[in-house]
Design a protein around this motif. Structure first.
Motif, PDB file in Angstrom:
ATOM      1  N   THR A   1      -5.259   7.784   6.263  1.00 20.14           N
ATOM      2  CA  THR A   1      -4.628   6.602   6.546  1.00 20.14           C
ATOM      3  C   THR A   1      -5.403   5.637   7.365  1.00 20.14           C
ATOM      4  O   THR A   1      -5.142   4.547   7.216  1.00 20.14           O
TER       5      THR A   1
ATOM      6  N   THR B   1      -6.917  -2.359   4.644  1.00 22.51           N
ATOM      7  CA  THR B   1      -5.848  -3.252   4.427  1.00 22.51           C
ATOM      8  C   THR B   1      -5.766  -4.281   5.605  1.00 22.51           C
ATOM      9  O   THR B   1      -5.715  -5.585   5.376  1.00 22.51           O
ATOM     10  N   ALA B   2      -6.441  -4.022   6.806  1.00 18.31           N
ATOM     11  CA  ALA B   2      -6.323  -4.973   7.798  1.00 18.31           C
ATOM     12  C   ALA B   2      -7.545  -6.008   7.505  1.00 18.31           C
ATOM     13  O   ALA B   2      -7.772  -7.263   8.078  1.00 18.31           O
TER      14      ALA B   2
ATOM     15  N   ILE C   1       1.293  11.099   4.282  1.00 18.64           N
ATOM     16  CA  ILE C   1       1.018  10.566   5.556  1.00 18.64           C
ATOM     17  C   ILE C   1       0.743   9.335   5.805  1.00 18.64           C
ATOM     18  O   ILE C   1       1.431   8.525   6.582  1.00 18.64           O
ATOM     19  N   PRO C   2      -0.344   8.775   4.780  1.00 19.20           N
ATOM     20  CA  PRO C   2      -0.367   7.156   4.819  1.00 19.20           C
ATOM     21  C   PRO C   2       0.552   6.650   4.205  1.00 19.20           C
ATOM     22  O   PRO C   2       1.040   5.461   4.603  1.00 19.20           O
TER      23      PRO C   2
ATOM     24  N   VAL D   1       0.897  -1.117   0.085  1.00 22.80           N
ATOM     25  CA  VAL D   1       0.153  -0.019   0.055  1.00 22.80           C
ATOM     26  C   VAL D   1       0.796   1.139  -0.137  1.00 22.80           C
ATOM     27  O   VAL D   1       0.681   2.126  -0.575  1.00 22.80           O
TER      28      VAL D   1
ATOM     29  N   PHE E   1       3.058   5.625   6.749  1.00 23.80           N
ATOM     30  CA  PHE E   1       2.632   4.815   7.710  1.00 23.80           C
ATOM     31  C   PHE E   1       2.736   3.282   7.375  1.00 23.80           C
ATOM     32  O   PHE E   1       3.376   2.497   7.840  1.00 23.80           O
ATOM     33  N   PHE E   2       2.337   3.251   6.050  1.00 19.68           N
ATOM     34  CA  PHE E   2       2.486   1.938   5.681  1.00 19.68           C
ATOM     35  C   PHE E   2       3.828   1.562   5.198  1.00 19.68           C
ATOM     36  O   PHE E   2       4.188   0.140   5.347  1.00 19.68           O
TER      37      PHE E   2
ATOM     38  N   LEU F   1      -7.301   3.601   4.708  1.00 16.92           N
ATOM     39  CA  LEU F   1      -6.517   2.509   4.129  1.00 16.92           C
ATOM     40  C   LEU F   1      -6.234   1.417   5.144  1.00 16.92           C
ATOM     41  O   LEU F   1      -6.041   0.235   4.842  1.00 16.92           O
ATOM     42  N   TYR F   2      -6.039   1.808   6.619  1.00 14.60           N
ATOM     43  CA  TYR F   2      -5.701   0.870   7.482  1.00 14.60           C
ATOM     44  C   TYR F   2      -6.755  -0.187   7.702  1.00 14.60           C
ATOM     45  O   TYR F   2      -6.409  -1.534   7.404  1.00 14.60           O
ATOM     46  N   VAL F   3      -7.948   0.451   7.516  1.00 10.99           N
ATOM     47  CA  VAL F   3      -9.194  -0.551   7.681  1.00 10.99           C
ATOM     48  C   VAL F   3      -9.243  -1.392   6.783  1.00 10.99           C
ATOM     49  O   VAL F   3      -9.614  -2.619   6.702  1.00 10.99           O
TER      50      VAL F   3
ATOM     51  N   LEU G   1      -1.388  -6.418   9.498  1.00 16.50           N
ATOM     52  CA  LEU G   1      -1.982  -5.257  10.339  1.00 16.50           C
ATOM     53  C   LEU G   1      -3.235  -6.069  11.295  1.00 16.50           C
ATOM     54  O   LEU G   1      -3.901  -6.411  10.558  1.00 16.50           O
ATOM     55  N   PRO G   2      -3.126  -5.837  12.677  1.00 17.64           N
ATOM     56  CA  PRO G   2      -4.376  -6.136  13.358  1.00 17.64           C
ATOM     57  C   PRO G   2      -5.492  -5.282  12.801  1.00 17.64           C
ATOM     58  O   PRO G   2      -5.375  -4.271  12.913  1.00 17.64           O
ATOM     59  N   LYS G   3      -6.477  -6.288  13.298  1.00 17.71           N
ATOM     60  CA  LYS G   3      -7.932  -5.472  12.870  1.00 17.71           C
ATOM     61  C   LYS G   3      -8.088  -4.686  14.209  1.00 17.71           C
ATOM     62  O   LYS G   3      -7.904  -4.983  15.233  1.00 17.71           O
ATOM     63  N   LEU G   4      -8.750  -3.535  13.909  1.00 18.97           N
ATOM     64  CA  LEU G   4      -9.125  -2.543  14.837  1.00 18.97           C
ATOM     65  C   LEU G   4     -10.559  -3.005  15.519  1.00 18.97           C
ATOM     66  O   LEU G   4     -10.682  -2.606  16.769  1.00 18.97           O
TER      67      LEU G   4
END
Lengths: 166, 31
Positions: free
Chosen positions: B19, B26-27, A147-148, A94, A151-152, B22-24, A162-165
């Protein structure tokens, strides 16, 4: 040993590229408005901006090439898997996609339009104003994407999958 | 036309929101 050298050089080149991107967005663009008001903008356009743009666009090339080289040589992740967003390579992939869009913006949108703004390519005032707006928005888009992207890039090696939130 | 990217804070907040999105994505969908 070879991989850490590539990674080290990739990060140095990335600092050069993104550091100058932040300089343009947080310092030069707001400063130019003030400089135009008191008639001192000419020096920035003539002496500072072309040098900053030179390091900026070639920093982008070095960052992308070294990043691609790293992905080709690394054992646990791969160039193909990263860009196909597969498995453990998906996280850094990503970041790699975001970096690639930013790299495209630099060479295909920002630099050709900045050449018109700085007078490297002769054009009329209306075209110059349009070019300035396009270059500004592309530069701000890259600042937003950085910014992202960072991060990635750092989450790949540090967090892996990545852990699921929720 | 003004956009969130016209301001520095609009740019930074847009980057932070992107961010999270994209995190949600990707995960939940890429691993």
């Amino acid at each position: 040993m070879e991989l850490i050298v590539i990674r080290w050089l990739h990060i140095l080149a990335g600092i050069t590229w993104i550091g100058l991107l932040y300089y343009f967005n947080f310092v030069q663009a707001p400063g130019m408005a003030a400089a135009k008001a008191d008639g001192t903008a000419g020096g920035i356009s003539k002496h500072i901006a072309p040098r900053a743009l030179l390091w900026f666009r070639w920093g982008a090339v070095a960052t992308w090439v070294l990043g691609a080289l790293y992905l080709f040589r690394a054992g646990n992740i791969s160039f193909g898997d990263a860009f196909m967003l597969r498995g453990a390579s998906a996280t850094i992939g990503v970041g790699a996609w975001l970096g690639t869009v930013m790299f495209f913006n630099v060479w295909v949108i920002i630099w050709p339009n900045q050449k018109k703004v700085l007078g490297i390519v002769p054009t009329d005032d209306a075209a110059k104003a349009r070019a300035a707006r396009v270059a500004f928005l592309a530069s701000r888009t890259n600042t937003m994407l950085s910014i992202p992207m960072v991060f990635f890039m750092v989450a790949g090696p540090h967090m892996g999958v990545l852990p699921k939130l929720f | 036309m003004k956009t969130p990217l016209d301001s520095i804070w609009g740019t930074i907040i847009s980057g932070l929101v992107l961010t999270v999105i994209l995190y949600v994505f990707t995960a939940n969908f890429l691993h």
